[in-house]
Design an enzyme around this catalytic site. Structure first.
Site, PDB file in Angstrom:
ATOM      1  N   HIS A  62       0.837  -1.208   0.000  1.00 17.40           N
ATOM      2  CA  HIS A  62       0.000   0.000   0.000  1.00 17.40           C
ATOM      3  C   HIS A  62       0.870   1.255   0.000  1.00 17.40           C
ATOM      4  CE1 HIS A  62      -3.936   1.986   1.588  1.00 17.40           C
ATOM      5  NE2 HIS A  62      -3.200   2.853   0.917  1.00 17.40           N
ATOM      6  N   HIS A  64       1.646   5.195  -2.195  1.00 15.15           N
ATOM      7  CA  HIS A  64       1.227   6.187  -3.186  1.00 15.15           C
ATOM      8  C   HIS A  64       2.474   6.808  -3.807  1.00 15.15           C
ATOM      9  CE1 HIS A  64      -3.045   6.348  -1.828  1.00 15.15           C
ATOM     10  NE2 HIS A  64      -2.516   6.014  -0.661  1.00 15.15           N
ATOM     11  N   ARG A  66       3.473   9.269  -7.026  1.00 15.23           N
ATOM     12  CA  ARG A  66       2.620  10.327  -7.560  1.00 15.23           C
ATOM     13  C   ARG A  66       2.733  10.518  -9.065  1.00 15.23           C
ATOM     14  NH1 ARG A  66      -0.934  10.580  -3.363  1.00 15.23           N
ATOM     15  NH2 ARG A  66       0.010  11.356  -1.455  1.00 15.23           N
ATOM     16  N   ASN A  96      -4.718   6.467  -7.209  1.00 17.69           N
ATOM     17  CA  ASN A  96      -5.203   7.858  -7.192  1.00 17.69           C
ATOM     18  C   ASN A  96      -4.153   8.836  -7.704  1.00 17.69           C
ATOM     19  OD1 ASN A  96      -3.659   7.415  -4.883  1.00 17.69           O
ATOM     20  ND2 ASN A  96      -4.774   8.895  -3.663  1.00 17.69           N
ATOM     21  N   ASP A 154      -8.842   3.609  -3.232  1.00 13.88           N
ATOM     22  CA  ASP A 154      -8.164   4.134  -2.042  1.00 13.88           C
ATOM     23  C   ASP A 154      -8.024   5.659  -2.046  1.00 13.88           C
ATOM     24  OD1 ASP A 154      -6.730   3.835   0.443  1.00 13.88           O
ATOM     25  OD2 ASP A 154      -4.974   4.453  -0.685  1.00 13.88           O
ATOM     26  N   HIS A 181     -10.836   1.180   0.912  1.00 14.14           N
ATOM     27  CA  HIS A 181     -10.597   2.227   1.915  1.00 14.14           C
ATOM     28  C   HIS A 181     -11.952   2.451   2.587  1.00 14.14           C
ATOM     29  CE1 HIS A 181      -9.322   6.583   2.860  1.00 14.14           C
ATOM     30  NE2 HIS A 181     -10.616   6.585   3.074  1.00 14.14           N
ATOM     31  N   ASN A 280      -5.519   9.873   7.061  1.00 14.76           N
ATOM     32  CA  ASN A 280      -6.849   9.329   6.874  1.00 14.76           C
ATOM     33  C   ASN A 280      -6.753   7.835   6.608  1.00 14.76           C
ATOM     34  OD1 ASN A 280      -9.578   9.142   6.521  1.00 14.76           O
ATOM     35  ND2 ASN A 280      -9.581   9.921   4.421  1.00 14.76           N
ATOM     36  N   ASP A 307       1.002   2.806   3.709  1.00 17.23           N
ATOM     37  CA  ASP A 307       0.182   3.906   3.195  1.00 17.23           C
ATOM     38  C   ASP A 307       1.063   5.146   2.955  1.00 17.23           C
ATOM     39  OD1 ASP A 307      -1.929   5.371   2.255  1.00 17.23           O
ATOM     40  OD2 ASP A 307      -2.979   5.550   4.171  1.00 17.23           O
ATOM     41  N   HIS A 311       3.697  14.258   0.379  1.00 13.90           N
ATOM     42  CA  HIS A 311       3.172  15.575   0.001  1.00 13.90           C
ATOM     43  C   HIS A 311       4.299  16.593   0.133  1.00 13.90           C
ATOM     44  CE1 HIS A 311      -0.988  14.309  -0.227  1.00 13.90           C
ATOM     45  NE2 HIS A 311      -0.903  13.752   0.967  1.00 13.90           N
TER      46      HIS A 311
END
Lengths: 427, 311
Positions: A62, A64, A66, A96, A154, A181, A280, A307, A311
């Protein structure tokens, strides 16, 4: 023939219930028996693993990354370096991105980018619904053709139970794994932290446990209705653990995973309004931490992951309610889990922690990895479970620095990451 | 040791009882200034104060502006319509610009909880929280306590009822923190949706029947009740609210003879408070406004390290 010989390590291979001091041989990127090495003239690279654990390459199911769309936060190349630095030989990317990975073209783009620039294995997932909007099913057949290993919305959650039901039913045709999610929008609303004493004190909108539990319960019912598995992502609430335990005892095909921050930190961390504690689902209470650890100990929850959600500094450097959710995690997660579960709480053995990072996610996602069986890809992580070190975010390989664990003193660390027989990172 | 060492006033939760008392004593000295014909002291002469209001306000803005003028500070008001936040600049960048203009004090009103803390952690300028989301409105809490203290000798042991939309109220939170620290018994009154039981963890009682507290309350503080966008799912309407929680004439008649009626304003006559009750003998609503000036003068003076306390 390129040969890697890892000597004298403690081999822990949960897929084969193996735990012994032995040598490991990798030839041309594949795990082999010693007897298969027939060309003594070949240069043999030897790694002395005395005092270390030799584990199957760790899998983070899991993360992310980008790309496409937000490469300033993380590229596939930088994310894969962060994965390597955390001991991971494989990662599974969430869909995403921008545009959303809800079609074969975008999936192909990600896969090609990974092939060209990643130093670890990068697997991809596709969206459950087009644009993560929760309305129309994405083309699973075409996305499988492009190489996805699961579907998930997700970051979002399909609110319409009828749509989710059809998604699960349709995915079953392909044996395609469904990840979810779990967030009920009407209960969570604009919630940004655990609803409880601290959200009241700080005047911040609450994100109640029931907002997660409602969808976990929904997924249990749909898994029964469709007789098809659903995996609940990043479980944060003790109530969700209870629901999963009861359902699994009845034989329902439902499972769950745990992120390190949900057992390392609690909601009171937000009293400084530091956005690096905003994620989250949110940080909850000691009661939830105890329930989650109990769920890991009794096997209710059987996958560990990060997760990893990078950012940019300036995006997190705003008013708390306007900051994006999420923290980076790849480089600190394995150490955090060792530190908490193995050393501090003594809730899990190292063998079980490795199991939850290797064979379990490999099974869930049907990956041909997560084991040291002869013939398997030569992905190996060397672990020093007792190494004490301090996590320094400034040394991170990630493009982002949004972590609350900077300066954390941790015990346990992956010290070398080997992908297909090649060392891609070492302490 | 100095009684006040902070550069900022962000909330009352983080203050000690001694710090709260020190502000209140300082405010008492400044209140006299407002009663003179010459309502000005040179305490902050040469200092620059910027009222940075990212959320609309008239009374708090006016009060801070007058307080600063009475301390002889130079004052600039910057409201959201005129600021560059609407052009996409971040709060931090706008505030850094204000600091670059050598603002000694920035008074911030913002719709996000924690906004004042966010700036205070990043700027040299003193940050005064003039309301941050549903978090705190410390000068309102202080002026409410100051007003009670003018009428009573001490806060300790008083029964204070705070009535209304507690969940979304920064005024309620700042009052709770100050009153509990100073030893008052606080009861929060309102519908279960707006006064969740978890508030008891803050050291207060939670009640859902106004009639049960009328006869024991020494102070009743009525919050402005709104029934707008986000409140429609919390209670059915103003009519039912008035019947359950409005301070009607009949309810006011049951109050102790010396009970103080307070309201942070602006009041909705006929909603949370009957019009005659608002104007009646129990009411100290306008005294709160007057005292707000003295309290804000004290806070600005203390945080900016001003000199020359009025005798």
């Amino acid at each position: 023939m390129s040969i890697l010989h890892i000597t004298n390590g403690r081999i822990i291979d949960p897929a084969n219930k193996r735990d012994e001091i032995a040598d490991l041989w990798i030839a041309d990127g594949v795990i082999v028996e010693k007897s298969a090495i027939r060309n003594p003239q070949s240069a043999i690279e030897t790694i002395d693993a005395s005092g270390l654990v030799v584990a199957p390459g760790l899998i983070d199911s899991h993360v992310h990354f980008r790309e496409p769309g937000q490469a300033y936060k993380e590229t596939i190349a930088s994310g894969s370096r962060a994965a390597a630095a955390g001991g991971f030989t494989s990662v599974v990317c969430m869909p995403n991105t921008s545009p959303v990975a809800d079609n074969a073209g975008t999936i192909t783009l990600i896969r090609e980018k990974a092939r060209a620039s990643a130093c670890v294995n990068v697997f991809t997932t596709g969206a459950i619904t087009k644009g993560l909007a929760g309305e129309e099913l994405a083309p699973y057949g075409a996305m499988i053709g492009a190489g996805i290993v699961a579907i998930t919305d997700d970051g979002h959650c399909v609110q319409n139970h009828g749509v989710m039901r059809r998604a699960v039913e349709y995915a079953r045709m392909f044996d395609l794994t469904v990840l979810d999610h779990c967030q009920d929008y009407s209960l969570v609303g604009g919630g940004i932290m655990h609803e409880g004493e601290w959200s009241l004190r700080l005047g911040l909108p609450g994100w109640p446990r029931a907002g997660e539990e409602m969808i976990v319960a929904r997924n249990i019912l749909l898994a029964e209705l469709c007789d098809s598995p659903i995996h609940c992502q990043h479980i944060s609430s003790g109530g969700s653990v209870r629901l999963l335990r009861e359902a699994r005892a009845r034989g329902v095909k439902i499972s769950g995973e745990v992120c390190p921050h949900h057992i390392a930190l609690t909601d009171d961390s937000l009293q400084t309004f530091d956005s690096n504690y905003k994620m989250n689902p949110p940080l909850r209470t000691y009661r939830d931490i105890d329930a989650i650890i109990q769920g890991l100990a009794d096997g209710t929850l059987d996958i560990l992951c990060s997760d990893h959600a990078p950012h940019a500094f300036y995006e997190k450097e705003v008013e708390l309610d306007q900051a994006p959710f999420g923290i980076t995690g790849l480089e600190s997660e394995f150490a955090l889990f060792c530190d908490i579960l193995l050393h501090k709480k003594k809730a899990l053995t190292l063998n079980r922690i490795i199991e939850m990072f290797t064979v379990n996610p490999a099974k869930l996602l049907s990956l041909d990895r997560g084991t040291l069986s002869v013939g398997a890809p030569g992905d190996v992580t060397l672990v020093d479970p007792d190494l004490e070190w301090t996590f320094d975010k400034q040394k991170s390989e990630s493009l982002s620095r949004n972590t609350p664990f900077h300066g954390a003193r941790l015990k346990g660390r992956a010290v070398r990451t080997i992908v297909a027989g090649e060392t891609v990172w070492a302490v | 040791m100095n009684a006040w060492t902070r550069k900022d006033l962000l909330g009352l939760d983080e203050l000690s009882p001694a710090e709260i008392r020190h502000i209140l004593e300082t405010a008492r000295a400044f209140k006299g200034v407002g009663e003179r014909s010459l309502k000005k002291v040179p305490a902050l002469r040469g200092k620059t104060l910027i009222n940075f209001f990212v959320e609309p306000s008239t009374r708090t803005l006016t009060s801070f502006e007058l307080a600063a003028l009475r301390l002889s500070a130079d004052v600039v008001n910057l409201s959201v319509g005129a600021s560059s936040l609407q052009k996409g600049e971040t709060l931090k960048d706008t505030a850094l610009n204000l600091q670059a203009l050598r603002a000694d004090i920035i008074v911030l009103r913002h719709s996000s909880a924690g906004a004042a803390r966010f700036l205070a952690d990043r700027l040299e300028s003193s940050i005064i929280n003039a309301g941050d989301g549903a978090h705190e409105h410390p000068t309102q809490g202080l002026l409410d306590v100051f007003t009670i203290l003018e009428k009573r000798e001490k806060i300790e042991g008083l029964h204070v009822a705070i009535v209304g939309d507690i969940l979304f109220s920064r005024v309620a939170r700042s009052n709770i923190y100050a009153l509990v620290k100073l030893g008052a018994k606080v009861t929060l009154v309102g519908p279960t949706t707006l006064v969740p039981k978890v508030f008891e963890k803050l050291g207060v009682r939670v009640a859902h029947k106004l009639d049960d507290v009328l006869e024991t309350a020494d102070v009743i503080n009525l919050l402005r009740i709104q029934h707008e966008r986000q409140r429609k799912e919390y209670f059915p309407g103003l009519g039912e609210y008035v019947s359950l929680f409005g301070l009607t004439k009949a309810r006011a008649a049951r109050l102790k003879p010396d009970c103080l009626i307070m309201h942070p304003g602006p009041i909705n006559r006929g909603v949370e408070i009957d019009s005659d009750v608002a104007d009646g003998l129990h009411s100290v609503i306008l005294e709160q406004v007057t005292n707000g000036l003295a309290v804000r003068m004290a806070v600005l003076y203390l945080c900016a390290g001003g000199a020359g306390l009025p005798s």
